[in-house]
Design a protein around this motif. Structure first.
Motif, short mmCIF file in Angstrom:
data_model
loop_
_atom_site.label_atom_id
_atom_site.label_comp_id
_atom_site.label_asym_id
_atom_site.label_seq_id
_atom_site.Cartn_x
_atom_site.Cartn_y
_atom_site.Cartn_z
N ASP A 558 7.22 25.94 86.01
CA ASP A 558 7.35 26.10 84.56
C ASP A 558 7.53 24.72 83.94
O ASP A 558 8.34 23.92 84.41
CB ASP A 558 8.57 26.96 84.20
CG ASP A 558 8.44 28.39 84.71
OD1 ASP A 558 7.30 28.86 84.84
OD2 ASP A 558 9.48 29.03 84.99
N VAL A 559 6.77 24.46 82.88
CA VAL A 559 6.87 23.19 82.16
C VAL A 559 7.02 23.50 80.67
O VAL A 559 6.17 24.21 80.10
CB VAL A 559 5.64 22.29 82.39
CG1 VAL A 559 5.78 20.99 81.62
CG2 VAL A 559 5.44 22.00 83.88
N TYR A 560 8.07 22.98 80.07
CA TYR A 560 8.30 23.18 78.64
C TYR A 560 8.45 21.82 77.98
O TYR A 560 9.21 20.97 78.43
CB TYR A 560 9.56 24.01 78.40
CG TYR A 560 9.88 24.18 76.93
CD1 TYR A 560 10.88 23.43 76.32
CD2 TYR A 560 9.14 25.05 76.14
CE1 TYR A 560 11.16 23.57 74.97
CE2 TYR A 560 9.42 25.19 74.79
CZ TYR A 560 10.43 24.45 74.21
OH TYR A 560 10.69 24.58 72.87
N ARG A 561 7.70 21.60 76.90
CA ARG A 561 7.73 20.33 76.20
C ARG A 561 7.92 20.57 74.69
O ARG A 561 7.37 21.53 74.14
CB ARG A 561 6.42 19.55 76.38
CG ARG A 561 5.92 19.44 77.82
CD ARG A 561 4.56 18.74 77.83
NE ARG A 561 3.92 18.76 79.11
CZ ARG A 561 4.10 17.85 80.06
NH1 ARG A 561 4.93 16.85 79.82
NH2 ARG A 561 3.46 17.92 81.20
N ILE A 562 8.65 19.68 74.06
CA ILE A 562 8.78 19.70 72.61
C ILE A 562 8.76 18.26 72.11
O ILE A 562 9.35 17.37 72.73
CB ILE A 562 10.07 20.42 72.15
CG1 ILE A 562 10.14 20.47 70.64
CG2 ILE A 562 11.31 19.77 72.75
CD1 ILE A 562 11.25 21.35 70.09
N VAL A 583 4.83 22.92 73.91
CA VAL A 583 3.94 23.37 74.98
C VAL A 583 4.79 24.14 75.98
O VAL A 583 5.89 23.71 76.34
CB VAL A 583 3.23 22.19 75.67
CG1 VAL A 583 2.46 22.67 76.89
CG2 VAL A 583 2.31 21.46 74.71
N ASP A 584 4.28 25.29 76.43
CA ASP A 584 4.98 26.10 77.42
C ASP A 584 3.96 26.54 78.47
O ASP A 584 3.14 27.42 78.22
CB ASP A 584 5.63 27.31 76.75
CG ASP A 584 6.58 28.05 77.69
OD1 ASP A 584 6.74 27.60 78.84
OD2 ASP A 584 7.14 29.07 77.27
N ASP A 585 3.97 25.89 79.64
CA ASP A 585 3.01 26.17 80.72
C ASP A 585 3.73 26.83 81.89
O ASP A 585 4.78 26.33 82.34
CB ASP A 585 2.34 24.89 81.21
CG ASP A 585 1.35 24.34 80.21
OD1 ASP A 585 0.76 25.14 79.46
OD2 ASP A 585 1.16 23.11 80.17
N ARG A 586 3.15 27.92 82.39
CA ARG A 586 3.72 28.60 83.55
C ARG A 586 2.61 28.94 84.53
O ARG A 586 1.52 29.35 84.12
CB ARG A 586 4.44 29.88 83.14
CG ARG A 586 5.57 29.66 82.14
CD ARG A 586 6.27 30.94 81.76
NE ARG A 586 7.28 30.72 80.73
CZ ARG A 586 8.10 31.65 80.28
NH1 ARG A 586 8.01 32.90 80.77
NH2 ARG A 586 8.99 31.37 79.34
#
Length: 725
Positions: A558-562, A583-586
């Motif tokens: 899981d990758v979460y970016r702001i 961005v929210d990548d899973r």
């Protein structure tokens, strides 16, 4: 998969009555080193064909239980030539004298998920790097330590920033998917080597708004402490990597960490210190008069600065030396302990490494600890466990690509070095860059690197457990059952902050940038194996080793970016920013496999034949329930003392195999992308790529031929390999 394990269990139970009631006896002995006669500790002593045995204590002594009747006892240790002794039914003592193995020809190589074979009969190209070779010269990461030590493998550095970061490419490009990294296995556990951006492109605007592969990415192999590694084996050919099926096209790097040795505790403390310095700068032009800088000054501000600096001659500054001339000390502290009491052995280590970068305000620090335990329970059960915990912290400055004019090397290339950029104005701030960088804009790199925050922190935990059970042990037959499980987990946090007063900030229309990037990864795998070894009493057939097993693997990330642009003064978070991007990548993979492998040693260990296959299915495939098969076959023949006594041994080998790359996450699915706001409402649009419900693993076929030779009393080793893939 369930039917497969039931079949394996039924097979094991079926062979149990063969000799379960066999009589046993105890044997003992001592292992010493040839010529000097000193005892050798931690030598593995076992019956030929068994995967486990006992280890000698600090006095070189051992005691073990063997079947009654004639037995063939083997003693081996890395760095020494193995020795076998045949004991008759009434003999209870076996004393071994081992000779040094300079070329490590008597080592072992991986042939299956639960089997190995002697390197001297291996039918594929073998590359093994020992702990001594790996750590002879300190390096920033494990990949850097491997550079130049493995034939056919190339190591590419991501950059020169502290903390490492590199890729290994084995036998060239092997995939159309753009995935060139080999598979990494540490103590039987598949680990992640992901390189995830900490979000620096939010400031440099290299590519993307929150993160990019063009940032100074650190791949996760940098979390491993090279000093904890016993040896590394690089599997290059498809016939060797086929044991890992659809994840092994790019090769497999098998890492084994250090284990404890029997005897009293042995402590080792190592302290290293040193400095790093700029070896070779790009150089810079020397300017004489104002006329020499006319093409660089740009507008009136630049002209005024150039006129002041060149009255009448120009003052030249070595900006590169000022920015990259840092020589602060770096240091590393290593503490380890190993030993063993009765049937328990342990290895423990603590490490702290701090690397000071040559660029101002850069550095890296890795702190970690490892514990490995080995326990023998009775005469049949063995257990091995390991835990590794690491914290990695990086301050890597600015480098690689950027579109904001903040990269120092970009700035230096477009501006004359006639201004003292380290000076400050009356308010205490660095002076602004007066030149416009050829119209693209620049910024004072000393101010940028002093005021900007660009940190990355990684906390990693990994563990493994291996259980082995000697289901059957007779003079001619052994059946070994084993279970292997483990996990690899890391949490990564990247923090970016650029104050609103920096010179380059207004160029995107927003003052001040802040970013937060969090990534979480968890990989687990487990497997069961059964190995049956038959050693008939004939020179025609030395041994048959049959192994079967299966595994289950899961990888979740899981990758979460702001990112926020347009910040109020002193604000360091994206909350309340004028422009916010998230961005929210899973992604998640689930894989299952089973395999069958057969190893044959014939003609007094001169002829070796290895054949088998692995079948995989994955959640990434179009048909998730379908197994895809990856077969392999290899063979070698040894000529001992052929023609002349100058040639100790000459081996020819040939191998063919298949390995694969599973599809990327989401390739099978029809996805939708964010379409932005339409009429004030969120919307979805068709993605630029269509899903393919029939997608299946990429497959590589490889044919390999080779020759190995040992010359002049094992003083010279020669290897030649040709492959077509």
């Amino acid at each position: 998969m369930g039917r497969f394990f039931s079949l394996a269990a039924a097979l094991a139970v079926a062979v149990l009555p063969l000799r379960a009631d066999a009589q046993t006896r105890d044997i003992s002995g001592k292992v010493t080193q040839a010529v000097v006669g000193t005892p050798l500790a931690d030598v593995t002593v076992s019956i030929v064909g068994q995967q486990v045995g006992v280890r000698t204590n600090e006095r070189g002594e051992f005691r073990m239980r063997v079947p009654s009747g004639e037995v063939l006892v083997l003693a081996r240790q890395l760095g020494y030539k193995r020795q076998t002794i045949r004991l008759g039914p009434t003999e209870n003592t076996a004393n071994f004298v081992l000779e040094k193995d300079v070329l490590q020809l008597e080592g072992v190589t991986v042939t299956g998920q639960a089997t190995t074979t002697d390197r001297k009969v291996a039918a594929t190209a073998v590359a093994t790097v020992s702990s001594l070779e790996l750590n002879r010269v300190p390096a920033r990461s494990v990949e850097s330590n491997l550079a130049g030590k493995v034939a056919g493998a190339r190591v590419f550095e991501n950059g020169g920033a502290p903390g490492g970061g590199a890729q290994i490419q084995i036998r060239g490009a092997t995939s159309v998917l753009g995935q060139g990294d080999p598979l990494y296995v540490v103590d039987g556990v598949i680990i992640s080597n992901a390189g995830i951006s900490s979000g620096q492109s939010a400031i440099t605007r290299a590519s993307g708004s929150t993160g990019s592969s063009q940032d100074q990415v650190v791949n996760r192999l940098a979390d491993l402490n090279p000093n904890d590694i016993e040896n590394i084996e690089v599997l290059k050919s498809a016939a060797a990597t086929a044991i890992y099926g659809s994840r092994a096209t790019n090769g497999v790097v098998v890492i084994t960490t250090k284990k404890g040795t029997s005897g009293a505790p042995r402590w080792n403390l190592t302290q290293r210190a040193g400095t790093q310095q700029l070896q070779r700068s790009l150089g810079h032009r020397q300017y004489g008069t104002l006329a020499d800088v006319q093409d660089f000054v740009g507008g009136p501000i630049g002209l005024a600065a150039a006129t002041a600096a060149c009255s009448p001659t120009c003052t030249n500054y070595d900006w590169q030396q000022q920015l990259y001339g840092r020589t602060d000390p770096s240091w590393e502290t290593l503490l380890s302990a190993s030993g063993g009491v009765n049937n328990t052995r342990y290895f423990a280590s603590l490490s702290d490494r701090q690397e000071s970068g040559i660029m101002i305000n850069t550095g890296a620090r890795r702190t970690g600890g490892r514990i490995n335990l080995d326990q023998t329970i009775g005469s049949k059960l063995t257990a091995s466990m390991g835990i590794d915990v690491t914290r990695n912290f990086f301050q890597r400055g600015i480098g690689n690509n950027n579109n904001a004019g903040v990269s120092p090397t970009y700035t230096f290339g477009y501006t004359p070095a006639i201004v003292d950029l380290q000076s400050r104005d009356a308010s205490g701030r660095y002076i602004r860059m007066p030149f416009d960088g050829g119209g693209s804009g620049t910024a004072n790199p000393f101010e940028v690197l002093t005021a900007m925050q660009s940190d990355e922190t990684v906390f990693r935990q990994a563990a493994n457990i291996r259980l082995g059970y000697a289901l059957l042990s007779t003079t001619r037959h052994t059946v070994q059952l084993s279970y292997l499980g483990g996990f690899d987990r890391f949490q990564q946090e990247g923090v970016q902050y650029s104050p609103n007063y920096l010179q380059f900030e207004p160029r995107d229309g927003f003052l001040g940038t802040a970013g937060q990037n969090n990534a979480s990864s968890l990989q687990t795998n487990s497997g069961m194996n059964a190995v049956w070894t038959w050693t008939p009493a004939t020179s025609l057939i030395t041994s048959f080793t049959t192994s079967v097993g299966g595994s289950y693997e899961r990888q979740k990330q899981d990758v979460y970016r702001i990112r926020g642009r347009g910040l109020l003064p002193t604000r360091r978070t994206a909350a309340g920013a004028q422009d916010i991007a998230t961005v929210d990548d899973r992604s998640e993979f689930r894989d299952q496999s089973y395999y069958v492998n057969e190893q044959m040693l014939l003609l007094d260990e001169k002829l070796a034949v290895n054949a088998g296959f692995r079948a995989d299915r994955s959640s990434a495939n179009g048909e998730r329930d379908k197994f895809y098969t990856f077969p392999k076959f290899s063979s070698s023949y040894r000529f001992v003392k052929p023609l002349t006594d100058k040639v100790d041994e000459f081996k020819i080998r040939a191998a063919w195999g298949q390995s694969g790359n599973r599809p990327r996450f989401g390739d099978r699915d029809i996805l939708y992308a964010d379409g932005g706001l339409i009429g004030g409402q969120n919307s979805l649009v068709a993605a630029s790529l269509l899903g393919n419900t029939g997608i299946k693993p990429e497959v590589m076929n490889e044919l390999e031929f080779g020759v190995d030779a040992s010359l002049f009393g094992s003083r010279v080793g020669v290897e030649f390999t040709r492959y077509q893939r």
